[in-house]
Scaffold this motif. Structure first.
Motif, mmCIF file in Angstrom:
data_model
loop_
_atom_site.group_PDB
_atom_site.id
_atom_site.type_symbol
_atom_site.label_atom_id
_atom_site.label_comp_id
_atom_site.label_asym_id
_atom_site.label_seq_id
_atom_site.Cartn_x
_atom_site.Cartn_y
_atom_site.Cartn_z
ATOM 1 N N GLN A 15 89.829 20.309 30.894
ATOM 2 C CA GLN A 15 89.150 21.208 29.581
ATOM 3 C C GLN A 15 88.104 22.622 30.556
ATOM 4 O O GLN A 15 87.110 21.681 31.524
ATOM 5 C CB GLN A 15 88.440 20.059 28.796
ATOM 6 C CG GLN A 15 88.615 18.887 27.719
ATOM 7 C CD GLN A 15 87.919 18.810 26.656
ATOM 8 O OE1 GLN A 15 87.065 18.095 26.470
ATOM 9 N NE2 GLN A 15 88.766 18.257 25.460
ATOM 10 N N TYR A 17 86.652 26.621 29.133
ATOM 11 C CA TYR A 17 86.258 27.477 28.465
ATOM 12 C C TYR A 17 87.076 28.980 28.031
ATOM 13 O O TYR A 17 87.375 29.295 29.262
ATOM 14 C CB TYR A 17 84.968 27.648 27.655
ATOM 15 C CG TYR A 17 84.144 27.125 27.157
ATOM 16 C CD1 TYR A 17 83.975 26.716 25.794
ATOM 17 C CD2 TYR A 17 83.255 26.011 27.864
ATOM 18 C CE1 TYR A 17 82.982 25.762 25.468
ATOM 19 C CE2 TYR A 17 82.827 24.702 27.335
ATOM 20 C CZ TYR A 17 82.674 24.549 26.479
ATOM 21 O OH TYR A 17 81.920 23.995 25.900
ATOM 22 N N ASP A 19 87.557 32.523 25.644
ATOM 23 C CA ASP A 19 87.795 33.113 24.390
ATOM 24 C C ASP A 19 86.110 32.566 23.702
ATOM 25 O O ASP A 19 86.908 33.016 22.596
ATOM 26 C CB ASP A 19 88.762 32.939 23.955
ATOM 27 C CG ASP A 19 88.819 34.221 23.094
ATOM 28 O OD1 ASP A 19 87.929 36.208 24.008
ATOM 29 O OD2 ASP A 19 89.239 34.870 22.127
ATOM 30 N N GLY A 20 85.235 31.542 24.524
ATOM 31 C CA GLY A 20 84.118 31.329 23.289
ATOM 32 C C GLY A 20 84.057 30.042 23.199
ATOM 33 O O GLY A 20 83.457 29.420 22.301
ATOM 34 N N HIS A 21 85.477 29.264 22.637
ATOM 35 C CA HIS A 21 85.609 28.266 22.351
ATOM 36 C C HIS A 21 86.728 27.384 23.444
ATOM 37 O O HIS A 21 86.961 27.583 24.499
ATOM 38 C CB HIS A 21 86.469 28.267 21.654
ATOM 39 C CG HIS A 21 87.881 28.950 21.409
ATOM 40 N ND1 HIS A 21 88.271 29.457 21.956
ATOM 41 C CD2 HIS A 21 88.774 28.003 21.702
ATOM 42 C CE1 HIS A 21 89.804 30.215 21.668
ATOM 43 N NE2 HIS A 21 90.344 28.276 22.025
ATOM 44 N N LYS A 22 86.297 26.024 23.792
ATOM 45 C CA LYS A 22 86.533 25.114 24.299
ATOM 46 C C LYS A 22 88.156 24.621 24.342
ATOM 47 O O LYS A 22 88.650 24.667 22.843
ATOM 48 C CB LYS A 22 86.103 23.241 24.530
ATOM 49 C CG LYS A 22 86.396 22.040 26.203
ATOM 50 C CD LYS A 22 85.348 21.392 25.127
ATOM 51 C CE LYS A 22 84.327 20.508 25.235
ATOM 52 N NZ LYS A 22 83.149 19.654 24.755
ATOM 53 N N ASP A 23 89.228 24.789 25.327
ATOM 54 C CA ASP A 23 89.949 24.004 25.358
ATOM 55 C C ASP A 23 90.568 23.262 25.954
ATOM 56 O O ASP A 23 89.911 23.047 27.248
ATOM 57 C CB ASP A 23 91.474 26.421 25.726
ATOM 58 C CG ASP A 23 91.615 26.548 24.699
ATOM 59 O OD1 ASP A 23 91.061 26.748 23.541
ATOM 60 O OD2 ASP A 23 91.271 27.632 24.652
ATOM 61 N N GLN A 60 99.130 27.402 21.431
ATOM 62 C CA GLN A 60 97.871 27.682 20.128
ATOM 63 C C GLN A 60 98.622 26.862 19.413
ATOM 64 O O GLN A 60 99.730 26.536 18.884
ATOM 65 C CB GLN A 60 97.718 28.768 19.609
ATOM 66 C CG GLN A 60 97.290 29.399 20.605
ATOM 67 C CD GLN A 60 97.137 30.885 20.903
ATOM 68 O OE1 GLN A 60 97.715 31.691 19.570
ATOM 69 N NE2 GLN A 60 96.391 31.831 20.652
#
Length: 78
Positions: A15, A17, A19-23, A60
């Motif tokens: 995991q 980050y 674009d500002g979010h956790k992926d 996505q």
């Protein structure tokens, strides 16, 4: 065309980050034998020879395996 019954497998991931979010990141193929062995993923010499191939494809959505991968730079789906 029938593809057969669905199965569940375990696949190493990590995991981070974007674009500002956790992926969650999933690596499947790499053109370095050393890195493939260390990461327990598929070695593919031919991937390293393809010109213009992006370093990463972003997938996505909750049904990402169905929707497919998308190269954010080109807007094309493989």
């Amino acid at each position: 065309m029938m593809m057969g019954a669905a199965h569940t497998i375990a696949q190493p991931s990590f995991q981070g980050y974007y674009d500002g979010h956790k992926d969650t990141y999933l690596s499947t193929d790499i053109s370095s034998k050393t890195e493939a062995k260390a990461m327990h993923i598929n070695y593919s010499a031919s991937i390293g020879k393809v010109k213009g191939l992006p370093e990463i494809y972003l997938v996505q959505g909750t049904a990402a395996a169905v929707k497919g991968a998308k190269n954010p730079d080109s807007g094309l789906e493989p």
